[in-house]
Design a protein around this motif. Structure first.
Motif, PDB file in Angstrom:
ATOM      1  N   VAL A   1       0.841  -1.208   0.000  1.00 11.77           N
ATOM      2  CA  VAL A   1       0.000   0.000   0.000  1.00 11.77           C
ATOM      3  C   VAL A   1       0.870   1.250   0.000  1.00 11.77           C
ATOM      4  N   LEU A   2       1.845   1.297   0.911  1.00 14.10           N
ATOM      5  CA  LEU A   2       2.717   2.474   1.025  1.00 14.10           C
ATOM      6  C   LEU A   2       3.557   2.660  -0.247  1.00 14.10           C
ATOM      7  N   LEU A   3       4.077   1.563  -0.795  1.00 15.91           N
ATOM      8  CA  LEU A   3       4.884   1.653  -2.010  1.00 15.91           C
ATOM      9  C   LEU A   3       4.050   2.123  -3.201  1.00 15.91           C
ATOM     10  N   ALA A   4       2.789   1.677  -3.285  1.00 18.74           N
ATOM     11  CA  ALA A   4       1.922   2.093  -4.393  1.00 18.74           C
ATOM     12  C   ALA A   4       1.673   3.596  -4.342  1.00 18.74           C
ATOM     13  N   VAL A   5       1.413   4.116  -3.153  1.00 16.72           N
ATOM     14  CA  VAL A   5       1.197   5.564  -3.005  1.00 16.72           C
ATOM     15  C   VAL A   5       2.446   6.337  -3.427  1.00 16.72           C
ATOM     16  N   PHE A   6       3.611   5.867  -2.952  1.00 17.95           N
ATOM     17  CA  PHE A   6       4.863   6.553  -3.279  1.00 17.95           C
ATOM     18  C   PHE A   6       5.191   6.450  -4.773  1.00 17.95           C
ATOM     19  N   SER A   7       4.938   5.297  -5.382  1.00 15.67           N
ATOM     20  CA  SER A   7       5.317   5.067  -6.777  1.00 15.67           C
ATOM     21  C   SER A   7       4.432   5.822  -7.754  1.00 15.67           C
ATOM     22  N   LEU A   8       3.164   6.035  -7.408  1.00 10.32           N
ATOM     23  CA  LEU A   8       2.232   6.671  -8.350  1.00 10.32           C
ATOM     24  C   LEU A   8       2.150   8.187  -8.170  1.00 10.32           C
ATOM     25  N   SER A   9       2.546   8.678  -7.006  1.00  8.94           N
ATOM     26  CA  SER A   9       2.432  10.121  -6.740  1.00  8.94           C
ATOM     27  C   SER A   9       3.168  11.002  -7.745  1.00  8.94           C
ATOM     28  N   PRO A  10       4.414  10.691  -8.129  1.00 13.72           N
ATOM     29  CA  PRO A  10       5.100  11.596  -9.074  1.00 13.72           C
ATOM     30  C   PRO A  10       4.419  11.660 -10.435  1.00 13.72           C
ATOM     31  N   PHE A  11       3.724  10.608 -10.840  1.00 13.89           N
ATOM     32  CA  PHE A  11       3.056  10.627 -12.140  1.00 13.89           C
ATOM     33  C   PHE A  11       1.775  11.451 -12.104  1.00 13.89           C
ATOM     34  N   LEU A  12       1.139  11.482 -10.946  1.00 15.17           N
ATOM     35  CA  LEU A  12      -0.003  12.366 -10.787  1.00 15.17           C
ATOM     36  C   LEU A  12       0.447  13.817 -10.862  1.00 15.17           C
ATOM     37  N   VAL A  13       1.584  14.123 -10.206  1.00 11.11           N
ATOM     38  CA  VAL A  13       2.144  15.481 -10.275  1.00 11.11           C
ATOM     39  C   VAL A  13       2.553  15.807 -11.705  1.00 11.11           C
ATOM     40  N   MET A  14       3.215  14.877 -12.394  1.00 11.66           N
ATOM     41  CA  MET A  14       3.636  15.098 -13.774  1.00 11.66           C
ATOM     42  C   MET A  14       2.439  15.352 -14.684  1.00 11.66           C
ATOM     43  N   ALA A  15       1.347  14.610 -14.472  1.00 10.13           N
ATOM     44  CA  ALA A  15       0.155  14.789 -15.296  1.00 10.13           C
ATOM     45  C   ALA A  15      -0.439  16.174 -15.110  1.00 10.13           C
ATOM     46  N   LEU A  16      -0.468  16.650 -13.869  1.00 13.01           N
ATOM     47  CA  LEU A  16      -1.015  17.987 -13.608  1.00 13.01           C
ATOM     48  C   LEU A  16      -0.140  19.073 -14.226  1.00 13.01           C
ATOM     49  N   LEU A  17       1.189  18.917 -14.099  1.00 15.78           N
ATOM     50  CA  LEU A  17       2.103  19.911 -14.657  1.00 15.78           C
ATOM     51  C   LEU A  17       2.094  19.921 -16.186  1.00 15.78           C
ATOM     52  N   SER A  18       1.747  18.786 -16.790  1.00 20.66           N
ATOM     53  CA  SER A  18       1.809  18.681 -18.254  1.00 20.66           C
ATOM     54  C   SER A  18       0.606  19.288 -18.955  1.00 20.66           C
ATOM     55  N   ILE A  19      -0.460  19.550 -18.236  1.00 18.83           N
ATOM     56  CA  ILE A  19      -1.716  19.986 -18.880  1.00 18.83           C
ATOM     57  C   ILE A  19      -1.529  21.190 -19.802  1.00 18.83           C
ATOM     58  N   PRO A  20      -0.824  22.243 -19.384  1.00 18.40           N
ATOM     59  CA  PRO A  20      -0.669  23.398 -20.305  1.00 18.40           C
ATOM     60  C   PRO A  20       0.152  23.079 -21.556  1.00 18.40           C
ATOM     61  N   GLN A  21       0.975  22.015 -21.521  1.00 17.41           N
ATOM     62  CA  GLN A  21       1.864  21.704 -22.653  1.00 17.41           C
ATOM     63  C   GLN A  21       1.293  20.656 -23.601  1.00 17.41           C
ATOM     64  N   ILE A  22       0.166  20.054 -23.256  1.00 13.06           N
ATOM     65  CA  ILE A  22      -0.371  18.940 -24.046  1.00 13.06           C
ATOM     66  C   ILE A  22      -0.947  19.432 -25.370  1.00 13.06           C
ATOM     67  N   ARG A  23      -0.578  18.725 -26.435  1.00 14.24           N
ATOM     68  CA  ARG A  23      -1.140  18.943 -27.772  1.00 14.24           C
ATOM     69  C   ARG A  23      -1.754  17.615 -28.217  1.00 14.24           C
ATOM     70  N   PRO A  24      -3.077  17.499 -28.202  1.00 20.49           N
ATOM     71  CA  PRO A  24      -3.723  16.205 -28.469  1.00 20.49           C
ATOM     72  C   PRO A  24      -3.324  15.554 -29.784  1.00 20.49           C
ATOM     73  N   ARG A  25      -2.936  16.348 -30.807  1.00 20.10           N
ATOM     74  CA  ARG A  25      -2.581  15.755 -32.096  1.00 20.10           C
ATOM     75  C   ARG A  25      -1.350  14.849 -31.986  1.00 20.10           C
ATOM     76  N   ARG A  26      -0.520  15.064 -30.975  1.00 21.43           N
ATOM     77  CA  ARG A  26       0.661  14.213 -30.797  1.00 21.43           C
ATOM     78  C   ARG A  26       0.274  12.778 -30.439  1.00 21.43           C
ATOM     79  N   TRP A  27      -0.896  12.602 -29.847  1.00 24.53           N
ATOM     80  CA  TRP A  27      -1.335  11.250 -29.485  1.00 24.53           C
ATOM     81  C   TRP A  27      -1.644  10.397 -30.719  1.00 24.53           C
ATOM     82  N   LEU A  28      -1.843  11.037 -31.864  1.00 29.13           N
ATOM     83  CA  LEU A  28      -2.264  10.315 -33.072  1.00 29.13           C
ATOM     84  C   LEU A  28      -1.095   9.894 -33.948  1.00 29.13           C
TER      85      LEU A  28
END
Length: 496
Positions: free
Chosen positions: A160-187
């Motif tokens: 449980v503790l490791l899962a919280v620690f391991s996933l937290s930086p990706f949640l932060v990265m996802a929030l920080l990336s929102i202004p830089q996201i260009r949906p066309r890159r996904w295609l």
């Protein structure tokens, strides 16, 4: 095994509740997005990985999770799929399933100490040298094995503790990336550069092992209610842990697909958030491998314990420590990890995928066979489909399993064939050893837990009747405890 130790085993209480079981399922299947970077490179861009991790769970993960939920609550005992196969096809195939899955699991676990050092060597280059790397690998394996020995409740809490620690930086990265996201890159995708073998193996490896939790069923508190909830929670957590980082990294960066190799999420974190986020992701990746190792080791060890309790393996494998953990089974699995850690990452992934695919085809066949031949078998949780549609549910994942096997290299066919041959030879050797009393086996099946087994009164009544015949059965059958245990499970009680 002494009488006092047997009583200790029979009186052991379930130690896994809902949240730790979700965390263990998460680590048995995933552990986070570490390792999915190769899917972007192999697929020539982000489009196919995003579609794969969106669609593949419905074709593969959901059917496997549903089948695991039904069969784990029908047979809430340590050993999991070994008992399912034995009930459907007999102890010979149950033993083969157990051998294939254990070998596949040990191969999988051999990856994690290596990957742990691979992340540390970016900050500590000394781990590139064999003189430091080999003692470190042994030290990590021994330390994590000892943690597993100390108790399943500790492993569950750690997960449980490791899962919280391991996933937290990706949640932060996802929030920080929102202004830089260009949906066309996904295609973006370059079909001329798609490596289909690497792509499918990566998807499969990152989304398999949903059935692993069944080997711990005897340790779960109220398994009939806990298992379905835990598998659903694990499915949501696993899919989210892949899609969110992939959407953030590929949508916010202009990186070439060739840059997406193991460990690239750390670079993506630096480009999106800064050096501090890179260090956090590297630390999370290293600690995630600890969680992956612990979850896999627990499953492998309790599978051996379950096989011992139904007479498929010598009694020593079911002996427990004062912490309730199967000591010999843990040591046996840890030894396998050490011997297999010399193999390369890609070799291990392809070998374990092939063996896992064969085992899963047998599990799907057992699921359908039990529905047809034993419709009155008590099923506290039942996949809400009639038998025909339940069989159709198995068709897409079965086709994917066959595809993964067809894409395997000749070397994988050779190695997997050798492992299968060893299993075929080992079974009659153990039967002969049991008949000749060369090795001590469990002479009586364990009592069935009443918790999570709703038609308890009928099972207990049948158990009393069977006890009078136990000596005759044991003398006439090489694996009598398997047959006696399964005969108790084949009650004619009405299903729920």
């Amino acid at each position: 095994m002494g009488e006092g130790e047997v009583n200790h085993v029979n009186k052991s209480n379930p130690t896994l509740t809902l949240l730790p079981l979700i965390a263990l399922i998460f680590y048995q299947v995933s552990g986070g997005p570490f390792g999915v970077e190769d899917s972007v490179r192999a697929a020539g861009g982000p489009l196919l990985p995003l579609l794969g991790f969106l669609i593949f769970p419905f074709l593969w993960s959901l059917p496997e999770a549903l089948i695991t939920a039904e069969l784990s609550t029908t047979f809430p005992h340590n050993g999991g799929y070994v008992i399912w196969i034995s009930s459907a096809f007999g102890p010979f195939w149950g033993f083969q399933e157990g051998f294939w899955k254990w070998f596949s699991g040990v191969m999988d676990n051999a990856l994690y100490p290596v990957l742990f050092l691979d992340y540390l060597k970016h900050s500590l280059p000394i781990f590139n040298q064999l003189i430091a790397r080999i003692p470190a690998l042994l030290g990590i394996t021994v330390s994590l094995t000892y943690l597993n020995y100390r108790g399943l409740h500790i492993v569950g809490l750690s997960a449980v503790l490791l899962a919280v620690f391991s996933l937290s930086p990706f949640l932060v990265m996802a929030l920080l990336s929102i202004p830089q996201i260009r949906p066309r890159r996904w295609l973006l995708v370059d079909f001329n550069k798609v490596d289909w073998r690497g792509y499918f193996n990566n998807l499969f490896w990152n989304l398999n092992y949903w059935d692993k939790a069944s080997t711990l069923a005897g340790e779960v508190e109220n398994p009939t209610k806990t298992f379905p909830k835990a598998l659903l929670g694990g499915l949501v957590l696993v899919v989210s842990s892949y899609l969110i980082p992939l959407l953030a990294g590929t949508g916010a960066l202009r990186s070439s697909p060739s840059e997406w190799t193991d460990g690239y999420f750390a670079e993506a974190g630096m480009l999106i958030g800064g050096f501090w986020l890179k260090l956090w992701i590297q630390a999370a990746a290293a600690m995630s491998n600890v969680g992956l190792f612990e979850a896999e080791m627990s499953s492998d060890a309790f599978q051996l314990l379950g096989m011992s309790k139904i007479g498929m393996l010598p009694a020593v494998f079911s002996s427990r420590s004062k912490y309730g953990t199967p000591t010999v089974s843990i040591l046996f699995s840890a030894t396998g990890v050490i011997f297999l850690s010399w193999m390369s990452f890609q070799e291990i992934v392809e070998f374990l995928n092939f063996l896992y695919a064969i085992g899963m085809l047998l599990e799907f066949a057992a699921f359908i066979t039990l529905r047809l031949k034993k419709p009155n078998l008590p099923r506290p949780y039942r996949v809400p489909l009639q038998t025909f549609w339940a069989a159709m549910l198995c068709l897409p994942p079965a086709l994917l399993l066959i595809l993964v096997m067809c894409l395997a290299s000749f070397r994988t066919f050779f190695v997997s064939g050798a492992v299968i041959l060893v299993g075929f030879i080992l079974y009659p050797i153990l039967v002969h050893a049991k008949n000749k009393n060369w090795i001590l086996f469990e002479a009586e099946p364990p009592s069935l837990p009443s918790q999570g087994w709703q038609p308890c009164n009928s099972v207990v009544s049948e158990m009393i009747d069977q006890e009078n015949k136990s000596v005759e059965l044991f003398e006439s059958s090489p694996f009598a405890s398997v047959e006696e245990e399964l005969s108790l499970m084949r009650s004619d009680s009405k299903p729920n």
